[in-house]
Motif scaffolding. Structure first.
Motif, mmCIF file in Angstrom:
data_model
loop_
_atom_site.group_PDB
_atom_site.id
_atom_site.type_symbol
_atom_site.label_atom_id
_atom_site.label_comp_id
_atom_site.label_asym_id
_atom_site.label_seq_id
_atom_site.Cartn_x
_atom_site.Cartn_y
_atom_site.Cartn_z
ATOM 1 N N ARG A 18 39.849 45.048 46.276
ATOM 2 C CA ARG A 18 39.466 44.462 44.984
ATOM 3 C C ARG A 18 39.007 45.516 44.010
ATOM 4 N NH1 ARG A 18 36.870 38.719 45.649
ATOM 5 N NH2 ARG A 18 38.128 37.931 47.347
ATOM 6 N N GLN A 27 45.952 39.112 53.818
ATOM 7 C CA GLN A 27 45.229 37.832 53.908
ATOM 8 C C GLN A 27 44.238 37.833 55.073
ATOM 9 O OE1 GLN A 27 47.623 34.296 53.291
ATOM 10 N NE2 GLN A 27 46.472 33.241 54.862
ATOM 11 N N ASP A 61 47.910 38.197 41.677
ATOM 12 C CA ASP A 61 48.124 37.383 40.477
ATOM 13 C C ASP A 61 49.460 37.716 39.817
ATOM 14 O OD1 ASP A 61 45.736 36.016 40.746
ATOM 15 O OD2 ASP A 61 44.659 37.269 39.312
ATOM 16 N N LEU A 82 43.597 41.779 43.838
ATOM 17 C CA LEU A 82 43.677 40.481 43.158
ATOM 18 C C LEU A 82 44.638 40.548 41.968
ATOM 19 C CD1 LEU A 82 39.942 39.370 43.266
ATOM 20 C CD2 LEU A 82 41.801 38.742 44.812
ATOM 21 N N MET A 131 45.696 30.904 48.673
ATOM 22 C CA MET A 131 46.530 30.137 47.758
ATOM 23 C C MET A 131 47.621 31.024 47.145
ATOM 24 S SD MET A 131 45.421 28.174 44.272
ATOM 25 C CE MET A 131 45.110 29.740 43.457
ATOM 26 N N LYS A 132 47.241 32.221 46.698
ATOM 27 C CA LYS A 132 48.213 33.129 46.072
ATOM 28 C C LYS A 132 49.267 33.595 47.071
ATOM 29 C CE LYS A 132 46.349 33.290 41.970
ATOM 30 N NZ LYS A 132 46.994 32.949 40.719
ATOM 31 N N ARG A 166 41.178 31.802 47.218
ATOM 32 C CA ARG A 166 42.070 32.295 46.161
ATOM 33 C C ARG A 166 43.202 33.128 46.746
ATOM 34 N NH1 ARG A 166 40.388 36.325 41.170
ATOM 35 N NH2 ARG A 166 42.506 36.685 40.425
#
Length: 78
Positions: free
Chosen positions: A9, A54, A17, A13, A64-65, A61
């Motif tokens: 991070r 993952q 995205d 992320l 889900m992505k 989040r």
């Protein structure tokens, strides 16, 4: 993609995205018009790389992505 996921991070992320936003659906109008693809990617490695990430970052989040990216893998990567 992999290098940004490896950095953690916030880079990971951003990478997730960006990949997820390449899938058709709820993407912004400009992105929808351009219909972007992620180039020079070995589609066979995508699932392993995303699943490995993952396992490191188990928040909803990320789950889900990753799920969205894998479901739209053929559309996102070229």
């Amino acid at each position: 993609m992999k290098s940004w996921l490896d950095k953690g991070r916030p880079f990971s992320l951003i990478a997730l995205d960006t990949m997820a936003n390449c899938a058709k659906g709820n993407r912004p109008d400009l992105v929808e018009q351009l219909s972007p693809k992620i180039l020079r990617t070995d589609k066979n490695e995508v699932e392993k790389i995303l699943n490995d990430y993952q396992q490191k970052d188990r928040v909803p989040r990320v789950k889900m992505k990753v799920s969205k990216i894998l479901a739209n893998k053929q559309e996102i990567f070229e």
